[in-house]
Design a protein around this motif. Structure first.
Motif, PDB file in Angstrom:
ATOM      1  N   TRP A   1      -1.622  -1.945  15.299  1.00 46.70           N
ATOM      2  CA  TRP A   1      -1.617  -2.460  13.900  1.00 46.70           C
ATOM      3  C   TRP A   1      -2.084  -3.947  13.956  1.00 46.70           C
ATOM      4  O   TRP A   1      -2.925  -4.202  12.756  1.00 46.70           O
TER       5      TRP A   1
ATOM      6  N   HIS B   1       3.871   4.271   2.777  1.00 52.28           N
ATOM      7  CA  HIS B   1       4.341   3.212   3.714  1.00 52.28           C
ATOM      8  C   HIS B   1       2.745   2.257   3.365  1.00 52.28           C
ATOM      9  O   HIS B   1       1.753   2.373   4.499  1.00 52.28           O
TER      10      HIS B   1
ATOM     11  N   SER C   1       7.027  -6.587  14.906  1.00 54.36           N
ATOM     12  CA  SER C   1       6.241  -7.149  13.880  1.00 54.36           C
ATOM     13  C   SER C   1       7.089  -7.984  13.184  1.00 54.36           C
ATOM     14  O   SER C   1       6.450  -9.079  12.151  1.00 54.36           O
TER      15      SER C   1
ATOM     16  N   ALA D   1       8.696  -0.676   4.399  1.00 54.25           N
ATOM     17  CA  ALA D   1       7.910  -1.783   5.080  1.00 54.25           C
ATOM     18  C   ALA D   1       8.874  -1.940   6.420  1.00 54.25           C
ATOM     19  O   ALA D   1       9.676  -2.358   6.495  1.00 54.25           O
ATOM     20  N   GLN D   2       8.055  -1.642   7.498  1.00 54.66           N
ATOM     21  CA  GLN D   2       8.642  -1.728   8.959  1.00 54.66           C
ATOM     22  C   GLN D   2       9.147  -2.821   9.157  1.00 54.66           C
ATOM     23  O   GLN D   2       8.360  -4.084   9.156  1.00 54.66           O
TER      24      GLN D   2
ATOM     25  N   LYS E   1       5.302  -7.062   8.305  1.00 58.40           N
ATOM     26  CA  LYS E   1       4.768  -6.079   7.337  1.00 58.40           C
ATOM     27  C   LYS E   1       5.460  -6.028   6.142  1.00 58.40           C
ATOM     28  O   LYS E   1       4.614  -5.805   5.205  1.00 58.40           O
TER      29      LYS E   1
ATOM     30  N   VAL F   1      -2.268  -7.055   7.064  1.00 55.21           N
ATOM     31  CA  VAL F   1      -1.334  -5.840   6.087  1.00 55.21           C
ATOM     32  C   VAL F   1      -1.142  -6.109   4.756  1.00 55.21           C
ATOM     33  O   VAL F   1      -1.455  -5.330   3.759  1.00 55.21           O
TER      34      VAL F   1
ATOM     35  N   ASP G   1       2.306  -0.728   4.405  1.00 51.27           N
ATOM     36  CA  ASP G   1       2.143  -1.745   5.455  1.00 51.27           C
ATOM     37  C   ASP G   1       1.245  -1.053   6.373  1.00 51.27           C
ATOM     38  O   ASP G   1       0.616  -1.780   7.216  1.00 51.27           O
ATOM     39  N   SER G   2       1.129   0.417   6.576  1.00 49.12           N
ATOM     40  CA  SER G   2       0.544   0.921   7.643  1.00 49.12           C
ATOM     41  C   SER G   2      -0.784   1.741   7.398  1.00 49.12           C
ATOM     42  O   SER G   2      -1.572   2.161   8.433  1.00 49.12           O
TER      43      SER G   2
END
Length: 401
Positions: A89, A59, A125, A119-120, A129, A96, A61-62
Protein backbone atom coordinates in the motif's frame (compact mmCIF):
# COMPACT_ATOMS: atom_id res chain seq x y z
CA UNK A 1 -35.15 27.79 -0.83
CA UNK A 2 -36.23 24.64 -2.62
CA UNK A 3 -35.53 22.69 -5.81
CA UNK A 4 -38.04 21.64 -8.45
CA UNK A 5 -36.99 18.78 -10.68
CA UNK A 6 -39.27 18.75 -13.69
CA UNK A 7 -40.11 15.99 -16.16
CA UNK A 8 -38.91 12.94 -14.26
CA UNK A 9 -40.39 9.46 -14.00
CA UNK A 10 -40.20 7.98 -10.47
CA UNK A 11 -39.18 4.34 -10.89
CA UNK A 12 -40.02 4.70 -14.60
CA UNK A 13 -43.64 5.70 -13.99
CA UNK A 14 -45.56 8.67 -15.45
CA UNK A 15 -43.87 12.03 -15.87
CA UNK A 16 -44.14 14.43 -12.94
CA UNK A 17 -42.41 17.28 -11.17
CA UNK A 18 -40.84 16.75 -7.74
CA UNK A 19 -40.31 19.49 -5.17
CA UNK A 20 -37.44 19.06 -2.70
CA UNK A 21 -36.15 20.99 0.23
CA UNK A 22 -32.75 20.21 1.74
CA UNK A 23 -34.15 17.35 3.79
CA UNK A 24 -37.00 15.63 1.96
CA UNK A 25 -39.42 15.26 -0.89
CA UNK A 26 -41.98 18.02 -0.29
CA UNK A 27 -44.40 17.49 -3.15
CA UNK A 28 -44.99 15.33 -6.20
CA UNK A 29 -46.93 17.37 -8.73
CA UNK A 30 -48.27 17.14 -12.26
CA UNK A 31 -45.85 18.39 -14.89
CA UNK A 32 -45.84 22.17 -14.93
CA UNK A 33 -47.88 22.60 -11.74
CA UNK A 34 -45.13 22.71 -9.07
CA UNK A 35 -44.51 26.10 -7.41
CA UNK A 36 -41.38 27.65 -8.93
CA UNK A 37 -41.12 30.97 -7.10
CA UNK A 38 -37.65 31.27 -5.50
CA UNK A 39 -36.89 27.70 -6.60
CA UNK A 40 -33.91 26.18 -8.35
CA UNK A 41 -35.30 24.51 -11.48
CA UNK A 42 -33.70 21.32 -12.78
CA UNK A 43 -34.89 19.77 -16.04
CA UNK A 44 -35.09 16.03 -15.52
CA UNK A 45 -35.42 15.51 -19.29
CA UNK A 46 -37.64 12.47 -18.87
CA UNK A 47 -35.09 10.50 -16.89
CA UNK A 48 -36.00 7.68 -14.50
CA UNK A 49 -35.72 8.85 -10.88
CA UNK A 50 -34.86 6.46 -8.06
CA UNK A 51 -33.38 6.95 -4.58
CA UNK A 52 -29.66 7.68 -4.74
CA UNK A 53 -27.32 4.74 -4.37
CA UNK A 54 -26.06 3.68 -0.95
CA UNK A 55 -22.66 2.00 -1.09
CA UNK A 56 -22.74 0.39 2.33
CA UNK A 57 -19.58 -1.70 2.09
CA UNK A 58 -16.50 -0.17 0.51
CA UNK A 59 -12.82 0.31 1.33
CA UNK A 60 -11.89 3.79 0.18
CA UNK A 61 -8.46 3.47 1.76
CA UNK A 62 -7.27 0.61 -0.45
CA UNK A 63 -8.69 1.40 -3.90
CA UNK A 64 -6.51 2.13 -6.94
CA UNK A 65 -9.15 3.67 -9.18
CA UNK A 66 -7.67 6.00 -11.78
CA UNK A 67 -4.18 4.52 -11.41
CA UNK A 68 -2.35 2.21 -13.82
CA UNK A 69 -3.63 -1.36 -13.85
CA UNK A 70 -1.84 -3.59 -11.41
CA UNK A 71 -2.16 -7.40 -11.69
CA UNK A 72 -3.33 -9.13 -8.54
CA UNK A 73 -0.35 -10.61 -6.69
CA UNK A 74 -1.88 -12.04 -3.52
CA UNK A 75 -2.51 -15.75 -3.00
CA UNK A 76 -6.17 -16.83 -2.94
CA UNK A 77 -6.52 -17.23 0.83
CA UNK A 78 -7.72 -14.37 3.02
CA UNK A 79 -4.62 -13.82 5.13
CA UNK A 80 -2.33 -13.82 2.10
CA UNK A 81 -4.45 -11.07 0.52
CA UNK A 82 -4.29 -9.10 3.76
CA UNK A 83 -0.51 -9.39 3.88
CA UNK A 84 -0.15 -8.55 0.18
CA UNK A 85 -2.03 -5.31 0.81
CA UNK A 86 0.23 -4.59 3.76
CA UNK A 87 3.34 -5.16 1.64
CA UNK A 88 2.26 -2.83 -1.17
CA UNK A 89 0.00 0.00 0.00
CA UNK A 90 2.86 2.43 0.65
CA UNK A 91 4.14 2.09 -2.93
CA UNK A 92 0.86 3.11 -4.57
CA UNK A 93 1.23 5.93 -7.06
CA UNK A 94 -0.97 8.20 -4.93
CA UNK A 95 -1.55 8.83 -1.24
CA UNK A 96 -4.38 7.23 0.72
CA UNK A 97 -6.08 10.62 0.92
CA UNK A 98 -5.90 11.21 -2.83
CA UNK A 99 -7.06 7.69 -3.67
CA UNK A 100 -9.94 7.79 -1.20
CA UNK A 101 -11.00 11.26 -2.35
CA UNK A 102 -10.99 10.19 -6.00
CA UNK A 103 -12.93 6.98 -5.35
CA UNK A 104 -15.56 8.88 -3.40
CA UNK A 105 -15.80 11.43 -6.22
CA UNK A 106 -16.46 8.64 -8.73
CA UNK A 107 -19.13 7.11 -6.51
CA UNK A 108 -20.91 10.46 -6.28
CA UNK A 109 -20.80 11.14 -10.01
CA UNK A 110 -22.29 7.69 -10.60
CA UNK A 111 -25.18 8.45 -8.25
CA UNK A 112 -24.18 7.48 -4.70
CA UNK A 113 -24.81 9.93 -1.86
CA UNK A 114 -24.58 7.53 1.07
CA UNK A 115 -21.40 5.59 1.73
CA UNK A 116 -20.06 3.42 4.52
CA UNK A 117 -16.32 2.89 4.19
CA UNK A 118 -14.11 0.64 6.26
CA UNK A 119 -10.74 2.18 7.13
CA UNK A 120 -8.02 -0.27 8.11
CA UNK A 121 -6.39 0.17 11.52
CA UNK A 122 -3.47 -2.11 12.33
CA UNK A 123 0.06 -2.24 13.71
CA UNK A 124 1.54 -1.62 10.26
CA UNK A 125 -0.47 1.38 8.99
CA UNK A 126 -1.49 2.78 12.36
CA UNK A 127 -4.08 5.50 11.73
CA UNK A 128 -2.79 6.59 8.30
CA UNK A 129 -5.58 4.91 6.36
CA UNK A 130 -8.26 6.21 8.69
CA UNK A 131 -6.90 9.73 8.33
CA UNK A 132 -7.02 9.42 4.53
CA UNK A 133 -10.65 8.34 4.56
CA UNK A 134 -11.62 11.08 7.01
CA UNK A 135 -9.96 13.62 4.73
CA UNK A 136 -11.92 12.32 1.73
CA UNK A 137 -15.13 12.56 3.74
CA UNK A 138 -14.33 16.17 4.61
CA UNK A 139 -13.62 17.06 0.97
CA UNK A 140 -17.01 15.75 -0.16
CA UNK A 141 -18.99 16.61 2.97
CA UNK A 142 -21.51 18.68 0.97
CA UNK A 143 -21.99 15.99 -1.68
CA UNK A 144 -22.42 12.76 0.29
CA UNK A 145 -23.02 11.38 3.75
CA UNK A 146 -20.11 9.11 4.68
CA UNK A 147 -19.84 6.75 7.62
CA UNK A 148 -16.42 5.38 8.56
CA UNK A 149 -15.75 2.06 10.26
CA UNK A 150 -12.56 1.61 12.31
CA UNK A 151 -11.66 -1.74 10.78
CA UNK A 152 -9.05 -4.06 12.38
CA UNK A 153 -8.47 -6.14 9.26
CA UNK A 154 -5.60 -8.14 10.77
CA UNK A 155 -7.59 -8.81 13.92
CA UNK A 156 -7.69 -7.09 17.27
CA UNK A 157 -5.35 -9.35 19.21
CA UNK A 158 -2.79 -10.81 16.79
CA UNK A 159 -0.57 -7.75 17.17
CA UNK A 160 0.08 -5.49 20.13
CA UNK A 161 -1.61 -2.12 20.32
CA UNK A 162 -4.45 -2.64 17.85
CA UNK A 163 -7.23 -2.30 20.43
CA UNK A 164 -5.80 1.06 21.54
CA UNK A 165 -5.47 2.17 17.91
CA UNK A 166 -9.08 1.22 17.23
CA UNK A 167 -10.22 3.21 20.24
CA UNK A 168 -8.18 6.19 19.04
CA UNK A 169 -9.78 5.88 15.60
CA UNK A 170 -13.20 6.19 17.23
CA UNK A 171 -12.04 9.26 19.13
CA UNK A 172 -10.78 10.83 15.90
CA UNK A 173 -14.08 10.50 14.07
CA UNK A 174 -14.79 6.92 13.03
CA UNK A 175 -18.51 6.23 13.37
CA UNK A 176 -18.53 2.47 13.98
CA UNK A 177 -16.22 -0.22 15.31
CA UNK A 178 -15.40 -3.10 13.01
CA UNK A 179 -14.48 -6.72 13.47
CA UNK A 180 -13.46 -9.61 11.27
CA UNK A 181 -13.84 -13.40 11.29
CA UNK A 182 -13.73 -13.96 15.07
CA UNK A 183 -12.69 -17.59 14.82
CA UNK A 184 -10.27 -17.67 11.90
CA UNK A 185 -8.38 -14.37 12.28
CA UNK A 186 -7.93 -13.83 16.02
CA UNK A 187 -8.66 -17.50 16.73
CA UNK A 188 -10.44 -16.47 19.91
CA UNK A 189 -14.03 -15.53 19.03
CA UNK A 190 -15.11 -14.74 22.57
CA UNK A 191 -12.23 -12.35 23.19
CA UNK A 192 -12.56 -10.76 19.75
CA UNK A 193 -16.29 -10.09 20.04
CA UNK A 194 -16.08 -9.04 23.68
CA UNK A 195 -13.56 -6.39 22.59
CA UNK A 196 -15.67 -5.21 19.64
CA UNK A 197 -18.81 -4.84 21.71
CA UNK A 198 -16.93 -3.30 24.63
CA UNK A 199 -15.59 -0.60 22.30
CA UNK A 200 -19.08 -0.04 20.92
CA UNK A 201 -20.45 0.36 24.43
CA UNK A 202 -17.63 2.69 25.51
CA UNK A 203 -18.02 4.98 22.49
CA UNK A 204 -21.77 4.67 22.05
CA UNK A 205 -21.40 3.55 18.44
CA UNK A 206 -22.58 0.82 16.12
CA UNK A 207 -20.81 -2.35 15.01
CA UNK A 208 -20.02 -3.67 11.51
CA UNK A 209 -18.30 -7.06 11.39
CA UNK A 210 -16.80 -8.72 8.31
CA UNK A 211 -17.86 -12.37 8.38
CA UNK A 212 -16.23 -14.37 5.59
CA UNK A 213 -16.32 -17.65 7.56
CA UNK A 214 -18.44 -20.18 5.68
CA UNK A 215 -20.85 -22.89 6.75
CA UNK A 216 -21.03 -24.10 10.32
CA UNK A 217 -18.06 -22.01 11.44
CA UNK A 218 -19.65 -18.81 10.18
CA UNK A 219 -23.01 -19.70 11.71
CA UNK A 220 -21.27 -20.26 15.03
CA UNK A 221 -19.63 -16.83 14.86
CA UNK A 222 -22.94 -15.31 13.82
CA UNK A 223 -24.64 -16.90 16.83
CA UNK A 224 -22.08 -15.23 19.11
CA UNK A 225 -22.81 -11.88 17.44
CA UNK A 226 -26.56 -12.24 17.88
CA UNK A 227 -26.05 -13.41 21.46
CA UNK A 228 -24.15 -10.24 22.35
CA UNK A 229 -26.54 -8.02 20.43
CA UNK A 230 -29.43 -9.40 22.47
CA UNK A 231 -27.64 -9.36 25.83
CA UNK A 232 -26.38 -5.78 25.44
CA UNK A 233 -29.62 -4.35 24.09
CA UNK A 234 -27.93 -3.38 20.81
CA UNK A 235 -30.75 -4.33 18.45
CA UNK A 236 -30.67 -1.96 15.50
CA UNK A 237 -27.00 -1.09 15.97
CA UNK A 238 -25.20 -4.05 14.39
CA UNK A 239 -24.33 -4.93 10.79
CA UNK A 240 -22.76 -8.13 9.47
CA UNK A 241 -20.91 -7.79 6.19
CA UNK A 242 -20.72 -10.64 3.65
CA UNK A 243 -22.22 -13.35 5.91
CA UNK A 244 -21.28 -16.07 3.43
CA UNK A 245 -22.50 -18.65 5.94
CA UNK A 246 -26.09 -17.71 5.04
CA UNK A 247 -25.61 -18.77 1.44
CA UNK A 248 -26.31 -22.42 2.20
CA UNK A 249 -29.98 -23.39 2.09
CA UNK A 250 -30.03 -25.05 5.50
CA UNK A 251 -32.43 -25.01 8.41
CA UNK A 252 -29.72 -23.42 10.55
CA UNK A 253 -29.13 -20.62 8.05
CA UNK A 254 -32.85 -19.89 7.73
CA UNK A 255 -33.17 -19.82 11.52
CA UNK A 256 -30.25 -17.37 11.68
CA UNK A 257 -31.92 -15.10 9.11
CA UNK A 258 -35.07 -14.97 11.23
CA UNK A 259 -33.02 -14.05 14.31
CA UNK A 260 -31.29 -11.26 12.38
CA UNK A 261 -34.72 -9.84 11.54
CA UNK A 262 -35.84 -10.06 15.16
CA UNK A 263 -32.77 -8.18 16.43
CA UNK A 264 -32.67 -5.77 13.46
CA UNK A 265 -29.14 -6.86 12.59
CA UNK A 266 -28.47 -5.64 9.06
CA UNK A 267 -26.54 -7.36 6.29
CA UNK A 268 -24.38 -6.04 3.48
CA UNK A 269 -23.41 -7.97 0.37
CA UNK A 270 -21.07 -7.28 -2.53
CA UNK A 271 -22.88 -9.71 -4.86
CA UNK A 272 -19.96 -12.15 -5.02
CA UNK A 273 -19.64 -14.07 -8.24
CA UNK A 274 -18.02 -17.33 -7.13
CA UNK A 275 -19.29 -18.16 -3.66
CA UNK A 276 -21.38 -16.79 -0.85
CA UNK A 277 -24.28 -15.52 -2.96
CA UNK A 278 -26.93 -14.71 -0.37
CA UNK A 279 -30.63 -15.67 -0.70
CA UNK A 280 -31.70 -12.05 -1.16
CA UNK A 281 -35.42 -12.73 -1.62
CA UNK A 282 -35.62 -14.83 1.53
CA UNK A 283 -33.62 -12.25 3.51
CA UNK A 284 -35.88 -9.40 2.38
CA UNK A 285 -39.05 -11.40 2.99
CA UNK A 286 -37.85 -12.20 6.52
CA UNK A 287 -37.57 -8.46 7.20
CA UNK A 288 -33.77 -8.24 7.38
CA UNK A 289 -32.26 -4.96 6.23
CA UNK A 290 -29.80 -5.57 3.42
CA UNK A 291 -27.71 -3.24 1.28
CA UNK A 292 -25.15 -3.52 -1.49
CA UNK A 293 -21.53 -2.39 -1.63
CA UNK A 294 -18.56 -2.15 -3.98
CA UNK A 295 -15.99 -3.58 -1.51
CA UNK A 296 -12.41 -3.11 -2.72
CA UNK A 297 -11.94 -1.57 -6.16
CA UNK A 298 -8.96 -2.22 -8.44
CA UNK A 299 -6.95 -2.76 -5.27
CA UNK A 300 -4.47 -5.28 -3.90
CA UNK A 301 -7.26 -7.78 -3.35
CA UNK A 302 -9.05 -7.70 -6.66
CA UNK A 303 -8.82 -6.08 -10.11
CA UNK A 304 -12.60 -5.59 -10.19
CA UNK A 305 -14.69 -2.56 -9.21
CA UNK A 306 -15.18 0.79 -10.94
CA UNK A 307 -17.05 3.01 -8.45
CA UNK A 308 -20.39 2.57 -10.22
CA UNK A 309 -23.11 1.19 -7.96
CA UNK A 310 -25.40 0.72 -10.95
CA UNK A 311 -22.81 -1.64 -12.38
CA UNK A 312 -22.76 -3.51 -9.05
CA UNK A 313 -26.58 -3.62 -9.15
CA UNK A 314 -26.33 -5.41 -12.48
CA UNK A 315 -23.94 -7.87 -10.82
CA UNK A 316 -26.40 -8.45 -7.99
CA UNK A 317 -29.22 -9.12 -10.45
CA UNK A 318 -27.02 -11.42 -12.53
CA UNK A 319 -25.73 -13.49 -9.62
CA UNK A 320 -29.26 -13.81 -8.25
CA UNK A 321 -30.50 -15.08 -11.62
CA UNK A 322 -33.01 -12.25 -11.96
CA UNK A 323 -34.79 -12.06 -15.32
CA UNK A 324 -38.22 -10.54 -14.74
CA UNK A 325 -38.73 -6.80 -14.37
CA UNK A 326 -40.05 -6.83 -10.77
CA UNK A 327 -36.93 -8.72 -9.67
CA UNK A 328 -34.62 -6.30 -11.51
CA UNK A 329 -36.43 -3.42 -9.81
CA UNK A 330 -35.91 -5.18 -6.48
CA UNK A 331 -32.16 -5.43 -7.12
CA UNK A 332 -32.16 -1.67 -7.68
CA UNK A 333 -34.15 -1.21 -4.47
CA UNK A 334 -31.49 -3.13 -2.52
CA UNK A 335 -28.75 -0.92 -3.99
CA UNK A 336 -30.60 2.31 -3.21
CA UNK A 337 -33.20 2.27 -0.45
CA UNK A 338 -31.98 -1.02 1.01
CA UNK A 339 -28.60 0.47 1.83
CA UNK A 340 -30.24 3.63 3.14
CA UNK A 341 -32.26 1.49 5.55
CA UNK A 342 -29.03 -0.18 6.74
CA UNK A 343 -27.52 3.21 7.53
CA UNK A 344 -30.69 4.76 8.95
CA UNK A 345 -32.67 2.31 11.06
CA UNK A 346 -35.61 4.75 11.13
CA UNK A 347 -36.11 4.06 7.41
CA UNK A 348 -38.61 1.41 6.40
CA UNK A 349 -37.36 -2.07 5.57
CA UNK A 350 -37.56 -3.32 2.01
CA UNK A 351 -40.52 -5.26 0.70
CA UNK A 352 -39.86 -7.32 -2.44
CA UNK A 353 -41.66 -5.77 -5.39
CA UNK A 354 -42.15 -2.34 -3.82
CA UNK A 355 -40.49 0.77 -5.27
CA UNK A 356 -39.52 2.86 -2.24
CA UNK A 357 -37.91 6.22 -1.67
CA UNK A 358 -39.94 8.65 -3.77
CA UNK A 359 -42.88 9.50 -1.58
CA UNK A 360 -43.56 12.80 0.14
CA UNK A 361 -41.39 12.86 3.27
CA UNK A 362 -38.70 10.58 1.87
CA UNK A 363 -35.10 11.90 1.87
CA UNK A 364 -34.12 14.40 -0.83
CA UNK A 365 -31.54 11.94 -2.16
CA UNK A 366 -32.07 10.96 -5.79
CA UNK A 367 -30.30 9.77 -8.90
CA UNK A 368 -31.72 10.44 -12.35
CA UNK A 369 -30.94 7.79 -14.97
CA UNK A 370 -31.38 8.16 -18.72
CA UNK A 371 -33.21 4.90 -19.32
CA UNK A 372 -36.53 3.58 -20.62
CA UNK A 373 -37.35 2.02 -17.25
CA UNK A 374 -35.73 1.22 -13.94
CA UNK A 375 -35.08 -2.36 -15.06
CA UNK A 376 -33.56 -1.15 -18.34
CA UNK A 377 -31.31 1.13 -16.33
CA UNK A 378 -29.98 -1.89 -14.42
CA UNK A 379 -29.29 -3.79 -17.62
CA UNK A 380 -27.89 -0.92 -19.72
CA UNK A 381 -26.10 1.08 -17.00
CA UNK A 382 -26.27 4.30 -19.04
CA UNK A 383 -24.09 7.35 -18.46
CA UNK A 384 -25.49 10.85 -18.17
CA UNK A 385 -26.76 10.64 -14.59
CA UNK A 386 -27.75 13.42 -12.24
CA UNK A 387 -27.00 13.05 -8.51
CA UNK A 388 -29.09 14.91 -5.93
CA UNK A 389 -27.98 15.22 -2.29
CA UNK A 390 -29.79 17.24 0.36
CA UNK A 391 -32.14 18.51 -2.32
CA UNK A 392 -29.57 19.95 -4.71
CA UNK A 393 -27.69 18.65 -7.73
CA UNK A 394 -24.14 17.70 -6.71
CA UNK A 395 -23.04 15.89 -9.89
CA UNK A 396 -24.20 15.78 -13.49
CA UNK A 397 -22.94 13.91 -16.55
CA UNK A 398 -19.87 12.61 -14.71
CA UNK A 399 -18.81 15.97 -13.27
CA UNK A 400 -19.09 17.28 -9.72
CA UNK A 401 -21.10 20.44 -9.13
Amino acid sequence: MHTVITNIRPWGGPLCDVVLDERSVVEIAAVGSAPTSDATIVDGAGRVAVPSFSDVHTHLDSNRLGLPFRPCTGAPDLMSRIMDDRANWRSAEASVTDRATYALQRAITFGATRVRSHAQVDADSGLAKLEGVLAARETHRDRATVEVVAFPQVGLHREAGVVALTAEALRLGADLVGGIDPCSIDRDPVRHLDTVFDLAERFGCGVDIHLHEPGALGLFSLSLITERTRALGMAGSVTVSHAFCLAEASTEAFRAIDELAELDIALTTIAPGTHGSLPIRRIVDAGVRIGLGMDGQRDYWSPYGNGDMLDRTWQLAFTQGYTFEPDLDSALAVATWGGHAVLDRAASRLVHGERPGLRVGDPAELVLIDAESAAAGVLDRPAGRVTVHHGRVVAENGELR
